[in-house]
Motif scaffolding. Structure first.
Motif, PDB file in Angstrom:
ATOM      1  N   ILE A  92       0.839  -1.202   0.000  1.00 59.04           N
ATOM      2  CA  ILE A  92       0.000   0.000   0.000  1.00 59.04           C
ATOM      3  C   ILE A  92       0.871   1.248   0.000  1.00 59.04           C
ATOM      4  O   ILE A  92       0.609   2.213  -0.731  1.00 59.04           O
ATOM      5  CB  ILE A  92      -0.948  -0.022   1.220  1.00 59.04           C
ATOM      6  N   ASP A  93       1.941   1.234   0.799  1.00 58.90           N
ATOM      7  CA  ASP A  93       2.862   2.373   0.830  1.00 58.90           C
ATOM      8  C   ASP A  93       3.515   2.591  -0.532  1.00 58.90           C
ATOM      9  O   ASP A  93       3.596   3.722  -1.027  1.00 58.90           O
ATOM     10  CB  ASP A  93       3.939   2.154   1.895  1.00 58.90           C
ATOM     11  N   SER A  96       0.884   3.827  -3.109  1.00 58.51           N
ATOM     12  CA  SER A  96       0.390   5.170  -2.811  1.00 58.51           C
ATOM     13  C   SER A  96       1.442   6.236  -3.071  1.00 58.51           C
ATOM     14  O   SER A  96       1.114   7.373  -3.395  1.00 58.51           O
ATOM     15  CB  SER A  96      -0.103   5.248  -1.364  1.00 58.51           C
ATOM     16  N   GLU A  97       2.708   5.862  -2.916  1.00 57.06           N
ATOM     17  CA  GLU A  97       3.773   6.829  -3.229  1.00 57.06           C
ATOM     18  C   GLU A  97       3.758   7.219  -4.700  1.00 57.06           C
ATOM     19  O   GLU A  97       4.144   8.327  -5.070  1.00 57.06           O
ATOM     20  CB  GLU A  97       5.135   6.230  -2.859  1.00 57.06           C
ATOM     21  N   GLY A 100      -1.120   7.622  -4.891  1.00 58.54           N
ATOM     22  CA  GLY A 100      -2.091   7.774  -3.815  1.00 58.54           C
ATOM     23  C   GLY A 100      -2.871   9.058  -3.756  1.00 58.54           C
ATOM     24  O   GLY A 100      -4.057   9.092  -4.035  1.00 58.54           O
ATOM     25  N   LYS A 101      -2.251  10.151  -3.382  1.00 57.50           N
ATOM     26  CA  LYS A 101      -2.986  11.375  -3.104  1.00 57.50           C
ATOM     27  C   LYS A 101      -3.477  12.089  -4.355  1.00 57.50           C
ATOM     28  O   LYS A 101      -4.301  12.987  -4.269  1.00 57.50           O
ATOM     29  CB  LYS A 101      -2.112  12.317  -2.270  1.00 57.50           C
ATOM     30  N   HIS A 129      -5.138   2.369   7.427  1.00 54.03           N
ATOM     31  CA  HIS A 129      -3.899   2.577   6.671  1.00 54.03           C
ATOM     32  C   HIS A 129      -4.207   2.980   5.234  1.00 54.03           C
ATOM     33  O   HIS A 129      -3.562   3.878   4.679  1.00 54.03           O
ATOM     34  CB  HIS A 129      -3.056   1.307   6.702  1.00 54.03           C
ATOM     35  N   SER A 132      -5.249   6.527   5.138  1.00 53.01           N
ATOM     36  CA  SER A 132      -4.150   7.464   5.397  1.00 53.01           C
ATOM     37  C   SER A 132      -3.245   7.637   4.185  1.00 53.01           C
ATOM     38  O   SER A 132      -2.508   8.632   4.093  1.00 53.01           O
ATOM     39  CB  SER A 132      -3.318   6.986   6.593  1.00 53.01           C
ATOM     40  N   ARG A 133      -3.301   6.679   3.258  1.00 53.47           N
ATOM     41  CA  ARG A 133      -2.403   6.728   2.099  1.00 53.47           C
ATOM     42  C   ARG A 133      -3.108   7.150   0.812  1.00 53.47           C
ATOM     43  O   ARG A 133      -2.447   7.582  -0.141  1.00 53.47           O
ATOM     44  CB  ARG A 133      -1.767   5.346   1.884  1.00 53.47           C
TER      45      ARG A 133
END
Length: 454
Positions: A92-93, A96-97, A100-101, A129, A132-133
């Protein structure tokens, strides 16, 4: 959905083994030319504020249902799930990098396997989580596949806490003989309790999955299960034909093939169940779904904006699906990607701080045009000639030629030309998969085997 039945010999001939077309090209044609570097580039290319759906795969069950064709494995220990979750958080990290946003999540689906095997704190932690991502839309739908045998009050509270809007329950059949034959024991009272708790927890929609074509099923036994399900007033019902693919799923060899209904019996089971659903006020959606007229899936079908992906039919307006977890499949404008199927292999790739993508398919303009035609046939039972031409230009020509030839040569009255394009007739609707397969230029290439179309 129901219609006059073709002769038995015609049903057998028209039930050829073809794909279910939850994608085009279908997964057996994915290749290793699309890997983690390609996927990273595709994620980075997503435009700002693009709508996306997230699919999170939990590939574990505490029992293995013998009919199941999902990517899952049985475990009675929680340690493999805890280890897997660490890798899932890291993926997920990584994703999302890259994307994600800048995206807006309009739908989140937890599938499996059995997502409800997760401990309540782990389920809520996973949802937190993700939120948040990624940037979630305030009205994002959150759906969860539920095994009623997993459920207790802490898990019900966890589903309410993550904001579950749709509960999807597998029932298959309530007949005890059938349940024993497929290793899936689940009472009506268990199911009823879960439906009640899900609605009390805030779920706005309940979906129930049923199967026909299972061992020992008859027209009457399928109808009996359906009548019980209708007392629960589900918003959606998925009525699938059992896909017997023991060459792909070895545990299906536990099913006694001599107890399976033949093609004609399967057809009669499906048609009688469809009739009962229509009489109960549900509307047919695509080839195997039914919904209350007020349900968003039924509305999307009426408005000709129904979609089809690896989770089945959907009304989600996002055209990008990001798959997370072992074996998860994603769909982007450039094509498809799939993660390493085995949980262990997936965890090793993630441990190297790399995306777990191991195969996929980069789409050509012709692929996109054929994918559109097949999706429209599977969703709307027809397509517009002008929409195909305006949307895809010159590559539409050969496809239209094939459509004209198919309509002209159809001696069964299943597919016809209309003033605006082409459509599957009422008689042809049970054979929509077979008709869609005529536009599949990859069918027959390679060694893929499929389940029967009926």
């Amino acid at each position: 959905m129901t219609n006059e039945s073709p002769a038995n010999e015609s049903i057998s001939r028209l039930s050829a083994a073809v794909p279910r077309y939850t994608s085009y090209p279908t997964a057996p044609h994915f290749n290793n030319e699309v890997g983690d570097e390609t996927y990273a580039r595709w994620l980075s290319d997503i435009p700002p504020s693009r709508r996306v759906s997230l699919y999170v795969h939990i590939p574990f069950c505490d029992r293995l249902c013998w009919f199941c064709a999902c990517a899952t494995k049985q475990t009675h220990r929680y340690e493999p799930l805890a280890r897997y979750l660490k890798s899932l958080f890291r993926e997920i990290d990584l994703v999302s990098e890259l994307a994600g946003k800048q995206t807006v999540v309009t739908a989140l689906h937890f599938g499996g396997g059995s997502p409800t095997m997760l401990k309540p704190a782990d389920l809520t932690g996973l949802a937190a989580h993700l939120k948040s991502r990624f940037r979630f839309s305030p009205d994002a739908e959150i759906s969860v596949e539920i095994d009623p045998n997993d459920m207790d009050q802490p898990r019900h509270r966890a589903l309410a806490e993550i904001g579950m809007t749709r509960a999807s329950l597998g029932v298959q059949d309530f007949d005890e003989t059938v349940q024993q034959a497929i290793n899936r024991e689940q009472t009506f009272r268990q199911t009823e309790a879960v439906v009640t708790a899900a609605r009390a927890g805030g779920a706005k929609s309940v979906n129930i999955d049923l199967l026909y074509g299972l061992p020992h099923q008859t027209v009457d036994s399928v109808a009996a299960t359906l009548r019980q399900v209708l007392t629960l007033s589900p918003d959606r019902i998925a009525l699938f034909g059992y896909a017997h693919v023991p060459w792909m799923k070895k545990h299906q060899t536990m099913i006694d093939e001599t107890s399976l209904p033949d093609t004609d019996a399967r057809f009669r089971q499906s048609q009688n169940a469809a009739r009962l659903l229509l009489e109960a006020g549900y509307v047919a959606v695509g080839i195997d779904h039914f919904a209350k007229p007020s349900d968003s899936l039924a509305i999307a079908s009426r408005e000709r904006r129904l979609k089809r992906n690896f989770q089945g039919y959907t009304d989600d307006r996002a055209d990008i699906v990001i798959g997370l977890g072992a074996s998860a499949i994603g769909k982007l404008p450039q094509g498809y990607v799939q993660n390493m199927p085995s949980a262990g292999g997936y965890e090793r790739l993630i441990a190297d701080s790399r995306l777990a993508t191991v195969r996929g398919f980069e789409l050509s303009d012709t692929d996109r045009a054929r994918a559109w035609v097949i999706e429209r046939l599977m969703c709307d039972f027809g397509f517009s000639q002008s929409a195909l031409q305006s949307g895809f230009g010159a590559v539409a020509g050969p496809i239209l030629t094939e459509a004209h030839q198919l309509a002209a040569s159809d001696a069964n009255g299943l597919f016809e030309r209309t003033a605006r394009g082409f459509r599957i007739t009422k008689k042809g609707k049970p054979f929509a998969r077979l008709i869609a397969s005529r536009f599949d230029s990859y069918l027959g290439c390679g060694h893929a085997r499929h389940s029967a179309a009926v």
